[in-house]
Structures are given as structure tokens and as C-alpha cells.
Enzyme design. Structure first.
Site, PDB file in Angstrom:
ATOM      1  N   ARG A  50      33.485  47.346 -10.982  1.00 23.21           N
ATOM      2  CA  ARG A  50      34.826  47.910 -10.811  1.00 23.21           C
ATOM      3  C   ARG A  50      35.860  46.780 -10.898  1.00 23.21           C
ATOM      4  NH1 ARG A  50      34.576  51.448  -5.428  1.00 23.21           N
ATOM      5  NH2 ARG A  50      33.583  49.537  -4.710  1.00 23.21           N
ATOM      6  N   ASP A  52      39.451  44.788 -11.239  1.00 22.40           N
ATOM      7  CA  ASP A  52      40.736  44.909 -10.542  1.00 22.40           C
ATOM      8  C   ASP A  52      41.893  45.152 -11.508  1.00 22.40           C
ATOM      9  OD1 ASP A  52      39.669  44.497  -8.029  1.00 22.40           O
ATOM     10  OD2 ASP A  52      40.050  42.340  -8.028  1.00 22.40           O
ATOM     11  N   TYR A 112      31.129  37.001 -17.003  1.00 25.16           N
ATOM     12  CA  TYR A 112      32.587  37.015 -17.072  1.00 25.16           C
ATOM     13  C   TYR A 112      33.071  35.805 -17.859  1.00 25.16           C
ATOM     14  CZ  TYR A 112      33.202  40.699 -13.545  1.00 25.16           C
ATOM     15  OH  TYR A 112      33.201  41.895 -12.863  1.00 25.16           O
ATOM     16  N   ARG A 199      37.944  34.687 -10.042  1.00 28.61           N
ATOM     17  CA  ARG A 199      39.323  34.201 -10.064  1.00 28.61           C
ATOM     18  C   ARG A 199      39.542  33.102  -9.023  1.00 28.61           C
ATOM     19  NH1 ARG A 199      42.853  39.385  -9.334  1.00 28.61           N
ATOM     20  NH2 ARG A 199      44.460  37.774  -9.085  1.00 28.61           N
TER      21      ARG A 199
END
Length: 246
Positions: A50, A52, A112, A199
Site C-alpha cells: 500500500r 503512500d 523499490y 524514504r
């Protein structure tokens, strides 16, 4: 009741994230509207990760069940037709061989990519798709420091305060930092990640690249197991979920 596995991509900029939120634009909402328009059903969508607000995907995976048995290619083409003009596309669709396949729980790894545009001039064509860092980044220093994050650790420092994971302990299988022209690209691989972990790690590694932190500072931040020890969190613009391994 056939189960459909789809690989999708999307621009996260227009959305509040993947998950459906009443009255707000979401990737899940766009997909549900497209499926409903195609076949009159509103199935439950399950997703590998999920993402952001503002986070993009080039290899996100979802699954859903439909009452009618449609050819997978028909599902892909029909859903894509009804997704226009939303910034979401189905890249592939199949009926998985394992009827118990689950987009989230069957996943063995997620990858990622974080893109940093490292030049003085701001982005025009890539606006909203990269983090713009004007000062030169020492990529070698960033890569060397990043290797200290590989392995099994308590990642509390790099965990968002609102993270709902039961444990802060995760195993980071791979991280690399490399320059491609004006871009610095960071890649991360793990079975799963904490909320905003990528992040948070990226922002701290950028501190190393800018010369504000040393490799030892990054290790100290990790070992502190304290969110306050984290560097500035990188913006969502440059983050992409690129693939899910099964």
C-alpha cells in the site's frame, strides 16, 4: 470464481495513495471504478504494497476475484479502457496457477527505486517524479554507508511514528547507490518494509552524500533505535515500487 493477478503501474502524484479513501482520489478507487464499469462487479482488491501519497509504481501487483470467468487479456484491456484518463495502467493480467495466490501474503520480496535528480537546475519534465538535490552528492560514500543497513536490524530509527507493523525488525537484502548521468538512483530489496522506511533511509543517506553525516553517523542513527535520530525524510516524489517477487 476465478482469481485475477494484475501487474500495474501508476503515477502517484494525483492520488492520496493506493488505499481507498472516501471522497478522495486513490489508485484503488480508480481501479474499482474501472472494474465496475467493465463487468458490473466491485470486487475486493488486494495489493502487494500500500503505497503512500505521491509514491509511484512500475511493478505493483494486485489480485481480485470475479463472479464471471473472463479471459485474462479481456480483463486487462477492458479495465485499461475504463481507467482513461486516470494515471493508472494494467501492464499484465493472468489467472494464477495457485488458486490460493495472494498479492500480499504470497510475496517473498519487494523492490523499490528512489530517484534523485542531482543538478543545479530544477526538474521540468521530471517534476513530481524525482527529488531535486542541488548540491553534488558523493555517491561512493552513500553506497558504502548503505551497506551498513544490509541485514537484519531493528529499524525503529527509520520507521514512521504511525507505522502499524508489529515489529521494527526487518531484513534488508540489498541496497545500492549509483549515479546515472544527472540522476542518483538508490535501490532497495526486502521481503517487506516498515512505513516510510525507504524514504527515511534515503534521506539519511543523502546526508552522507552531502557530507553532513559520516558512515559512522549513519550506523549510530541505526543503533539508536530512536526516530529522532533519523535524518530528514526524503519526499515521496522520487519513490517507486518497481517489482514484487513471488
Amino acid at each position: 470464481m476465478p482469481r485475477y493477478r494484475c501487474t500495474i503501474e501508476y503515477d502517484g502524484g494525483p492520488f492520496v495513495g493506493f488505499q481507498y479513501q472516501e471522497g478522495r482520489p486513490s489508485v484503488q478507487g480508480a481501479l474499482q471504478r474501472a472494474i465496475l464499469a467493465f463487468c458490473g462487479e466491485t470486487p475486493v482488491l488486494h495489493v502487494a504494497g500500500r503505497t503512500d501519497t505521491g509514491v509511484h509504481a512500475t511493478g505493483q501487483v494486485i489480485h481480485f476475484d470475479l463472479e464471471k470467468d473472463w479471459p485474462a487479456r479481456t480483463v486487462m484491456n477492458a479495465v485499461n479502457a475504463h481507467l482513461v484518463p486516470d494515471a493508472v495502467a494494467v501492464l499484465a493480467c493472468e489467472i494464477p496457477a495457485d488458486p490460493e495466490f495472494h498479492a500480499r501474503f504470497s510475496a517473498k520480496g519487494r523492490r523499490y527505486l528512489y530517484r534523485i535528480l542531482n543538478r543545479e537546475g530544477p526538474p521540468a519534465l521530471l517534476k513530481g517524479r524525482v527529488w531535486h538535490v542541488r548540491r553534488p552528492l558523493d555517491v561512493d560514500a552513500m553506497h558504502a554507508a548503505a551497506q551498513r543497513l544490509v541485514g537484519t536490524h531493528d529499524f525503529t530509527t527509520f520507521r514512521d511514528a504511525q507505522c502499524q507493523a508489529k515489529s521494527p525488525v526487518k531484513t534488508l537484502d540489498h541496497v545500492s547507490v549509483a549515479r546515472e548521468g544527472e540522476e542518483v538512483r538508490l535501490t532497495f530489496a526486502s521481503r517487506s518494509f516498515l512505513h516510510r522506511q525507504v524514504r527515511s533511509m534515503t534521506g539519511s543517506l543523502a546526508e552522507v552524500g552531502l557530507g553532513r553525516w559520516s558512515e559512522a553517523d549513519l550506523v549510530a542513527a541505526l543503533q539508536a533505535r530512536d526516530r529522532k535520530a533519523c535524518g530528514p525524510v526524503a519526499p515521496s516524489d522520487g519513490l517507486y515500487l518497481t517489482s514484487v517477487d513471488y
